[in-house]
Scaffold this motif. Structure first.
Motif, PDB file in Angstrom:
ATOM      1  N   ASP A  19       3.508  11.130   1.563  1.00 20.41           N
ATOM      2  CA  ASP A  19       2.283  11.704   2.123  1.00 20.41           C
ATOM      3  C   ASP A  19       1.145  10.739   1.854  1.00 20.41           C
ATOM      4  O   ASP A  19       0.733  10.564   0.704  1.00 20.41           O
ATOM      5  N   CYS A  20       0.629  10.078   2.885  1.00 19.91           N
ATOM      6  CA  CYS A  20      -0.467   9.122   2.739  1.00 19.91           C
ATOM      7  C   CYS A  20      -1.744   9.712   3.325  1.00 19.91           C
ATOM      8  O   CYS A  20      -1.716  10.347   4.385  1.00 19.91           O
ATOM      9  N   ARG A  21      -2.856   9.489   2.649  1.00 22.21           N
ATOM     10  CA  ARG A  21      -4.131  10.011   3.144  1.00 22.21           C
ATOM     11  C   ARG A  21      -5.289   9.202   2.558  1.00 22.21           C
ATOM     12  O   ARG A  21      -5.160   8.554   1.514  1.00 22.21           O
ATOM     13  N   ASP A  22      -6.409   9.266   3.253  1.00 17.00           N
ATOM     14  CA  ASP A  22      -7.637   8.609   2.813  1.00 17.00           C
ATOM     15  C   ASP A  22      -8.514   9.615   2.079  1.00 17.00           C
ATOM     16  O   ASP A  22      -8.532  10.809   2.404  1.00 17.00           O
ATOM     17  N   THR A  23      -9.255   9.123   1.088  1.00 20.16           N
ATOM     18  CA  THR A  23     -10.173   9.977   0.343  1.00 20.16           C
ATOM     19  C   THR A  23     -11.293   9.101  -0.204  1.00 20.16           C
ATOM     20  O   THR A  23     -11.305   7.880  -0.005  1.00 20.16           O
ATOM     21  N   THR A  24     -12.253   9.713  -0.871  1.00 21.91           N
ATOM     22  CA  THR A  24     -13.319   8.959  -1.533  1.00 21.91           C
ATOM     23  C   THR A  24     -13.488   9.472  -2.949  1.00 21.91           C
ATOM     24  O   THR A  24     -13.221  10.643  -3.247  1.00 21.91           O
ATOM     25  N   PHE A  25     -13.913   8.593  -3.823  1.00 21.07           N
ATOM     26  CA  PHE A  25     -14.179   8.942  -5.215  1.00 21.07           C
ATOM     27  C   PHE A  25     -15.440   8.216  -5.647  1.00 21.07           C
ATOM     28  O   PHE A  25     -15.479   6.994  -5.684  1.00 21.07           O
ATOM     29  N   GLU A  26     -16.478   8.984  -5.924  1.00 20.70           N
ATOM     30  CA  GLU A  26     -17.767   8.425  -6.349  1.00 20.70           C
ATOM     31  C   GLU A  26     -18.240   7.349  -5.374  1.00 20.70           C
ATOM     32  O   GLU A  26     -18.726   6.280  -5.771  1.00 20.70           O
ATOM     33  N   GLY A  27     -18.091   7.635  -4.093  1.00 27.57           N
ATOM     34  CA  GLY A  27     -18.558   6.737  -3.053  1.00 27.57           C
ATOM     35  C   GLY A  27     -17.618   5.603  -2.711  1.00 27.57           C
ATOM     36  O   GLY A  27     -17.920   4.796  -1.816  1.00 27.57           O
ATOM     37  N   VAL A  28     -16.483   5.513  -3.391  1.00 22.73           N
ATOM     38  CA  VAL A  28     -15.507   4.453  -3.142  1.00 22.73           C
ATOM     39  C   VAL A  28     -14.382   4.992  -2.270  1.00 22.73           C
ATOM     40  O   VAL A  28     -13.761   6.010  -2.600  1.00 22.73           O
ATOM     41  N   SER A  29     -14.122   4.322  -1.155  1.00 23.74           N
ATOM     42  CA  SER A  29     -13.024   4.724  -0.279  1.00 23.74           C
ATOM     43  C   SER A  29     -11.687   4.344  -0.905  1.00 23.74           C
ATOM     44  O   SER A  29     -11.502   3.211  -1.369  1.00 23.74           O
ATOM     45  N   MET A  30     -10.763   5.297  -0.932  1.00 26.04           N
ATOM     46  CA  MET A  30      -9.425   5.071  -1.483  1.00 26.04           C
ATOM     47  C   MET A  30      -8.391   5.557  -0.476  1.00 26.04           C
ATOM     48  O   MET A  30      -8.625   6.508   0.278  1.00 26.04           O
ATOM     49  N   THR A  31      -7.231   4.934  -0.479  1.00 21.42           N
ATOM     50  CA  THR A  31      -6.079   5.437   0.246  1.00 21.42           C
ATOM     51  C   THR A  31      -4.958   5.641  -0.753  1.00 21.42           C
ATOM     52  O   THR A  31      -4.690   4.765  -1.585  1.00 21.42           O
ATOM     53  N   LEU A  32      -4.329   6.805  -0.683  1.00 26.41           N
ATOM     54  CA  LEU A  32      -3.237   7.103  -1.614  1.00 26.41           C
ATOM     55  C   LEU A  32      -2.005   7.557  -0.858  1.00 26.41           C
ATOM     56  O   LEU A  32      -2.102   8.153   0.213  1.00 26.41           O
ATOM     57  N   CYS A  33      -0.855   7.239  -1.421  1.00 25.30           N
ATOM     58  CA  CYS A  33       0.430   7.671  -0.875  1.00 25.30           C
ATOM     59  C   CYS A  33       1.232   8.328  -1.992  1.00 25.30           C
ATOM     60  O   CYS A  33       1.541   7.676  -2.996  1.00 25.30           O
ATOM     61  N   GLU A  34       1.528   9.608  -1.828  1.00 24.31           N
ATOM     62  CA  GLU A  34       2.315  10.340  -2.813  1.00 24.31           C
ATOM     63  C   GLU A  34       3.786  10.258  -2.432  1.00 24.31           C
ATOM     64  O   GLU A  34       4.166  10.489  -1.296  1.00 24.31           O
ATOM     65  N   VAL A  35       4.602   9.945  -3.433  1.00 27.97           N
ATOM     66  CA  VAL A  35       6.038   9.786  -3.221  1.00 27.97           C
ATOM     67  C   VAL A  35       6.785  10.737  -4.145  1.00 27.97           C
ATOM     68  O   VAL A  35       6.431  10.891  -5.320  1.00 27.97           O
ATOM     69  N   ASP A  36       7.793  11.376  -3.618  1.00 29.59           N
ATOM     70  CA  ASP A  36       8.689  12.212  -4.414  1.00 29.59           C
ATOM     71  C   ASP A  36       9.929  11.376  -4.717  1.00 29.59           C
ATOM     72  O   ASP A  36      10.791  11.206  -3.842  1.00 29.59           O
ATOM     73  N   PRO A  37      10.053  10.829  -5.923  1.00 31.17           N
ATOM     74  CA  PRO A  37      11.173   9.924  -6.210  1.00 31.17           C
ATOM     75  C   PRO A  37      12.546  10.571  -6.068  1.00 31.17           C
ATOM     76  O   PRO A  37      13.537   9.868  -5.855  1.00 31.17           O
TER      77      PRO A  37
END
Length: 237
Positions: A19-37
């Motif tokens: 599951d990959c998605r874009d988000t922000t944290f304290e004004g910083v753009s981040m992209t994260l990908c959650e993996v179920d090993p």
């Protein structure tokens, strides 16, 4: 960094729980990908069958003859793309564990190792890895650690002006959840580490790189291109 649109070779991506998605944290753009090993086939890749580094996501996908649901650079490397630290792929050790400090981010102890084993993905601080000697079918060492047992690396400074695009991975203690993150804006270690600790609530997190930070995420129509990489971590079909 150049972002290229991903051209899908078929109507649907391979079945995967990524599951990959874009988000922000304290004004910083981040992209994260959650993996179920336990559900996703998470693997490390460095050299092809001829002993040449894959270097790029497209080269790896071509060699595997499949679309890759997720991939990211996974550890620091030398000019010939050989890993700086410990590297194991499919049970074969390519590089031993490095326990000494040194220059650069890798040597900013404590550093750590991502271990893939038995449907789990766990980040270990290097000294703990050496002591516990987990049975990893694949492993990659990088540094510094971002989060260690729920605490930020002790040498991170809140007001540091060392700002880079950065990427890394955080895991749960039992290894049932792995979250890979890349910042889309320059960020310091303190802020990047707090994202893993405070937002993702992961007790262990490891930095991969800041000069070479790349993400392949077809869900987001994203596949970063640039200088050749060393170790690559990917979910394969």
């Amino acid at each position: 960094m150049i972002r290229l649109a991903v051209v899908l070779c078929c109507l649907a991506l391979p079945a995967a729980a990524v599951d990959c998605r874009d988000t922000t944290f304290e004004g910083v753009s981040m992209t994260l990908c959650e993996v179920d090993p336990a559900a996703d086939r998470l693997q490390l890749f460095l050299y092809d069958g001829e002993g040449q580094p894959f270097g790029h996501f497209g080269t790896l996908a071509e060699a595997l003859a499949q679309e890759i649901p997720f991939a990211m650079n996974a550890g620091m490397y030398h000019a010939d793309r050989a890993p700086v630290g410990h590297y194991v792929e499919d049970g074969e050790e390519v590089m031993r564990v490095i326990t000494t400090d040194g220059p650069g981010n890798f040597g900013l102890l404590p550093n750590g190792i991502l271990c893939l084993s038995g449907g789990a993905a766990r980040v270990y601080e290097t000294a703990r890895y050496v002591t516990e000697a987990p049975a990893c079918h694949s492993a990659t060492q990088s540094g510094p650690m971002l989060v260690i047992d729920g605490a930020l690396h002790p040498r991170f400074l809140p007001a540091s002006d060392s700002l880079y695009i950065r990427n890394g991975v955080g895991t749960t203690e039992n290894g049932d959840r792995a979250v890979f993150v890349i910042s889309n804006d320059p960020v310091n270690f303190h802020t990047f580490g707090r994202f893993f600790r405070d937002v993702l609530e992961l007790p262990q997190a490891l930095y991969f790189d800041g000069n070479i930070s790349r993400l392949h995420a077809p869900q987001l129509e994203r596949s970063d291109f640039g200088r050749p990489m060393g170790p690559i971590i990917a979910v394969t079909d």
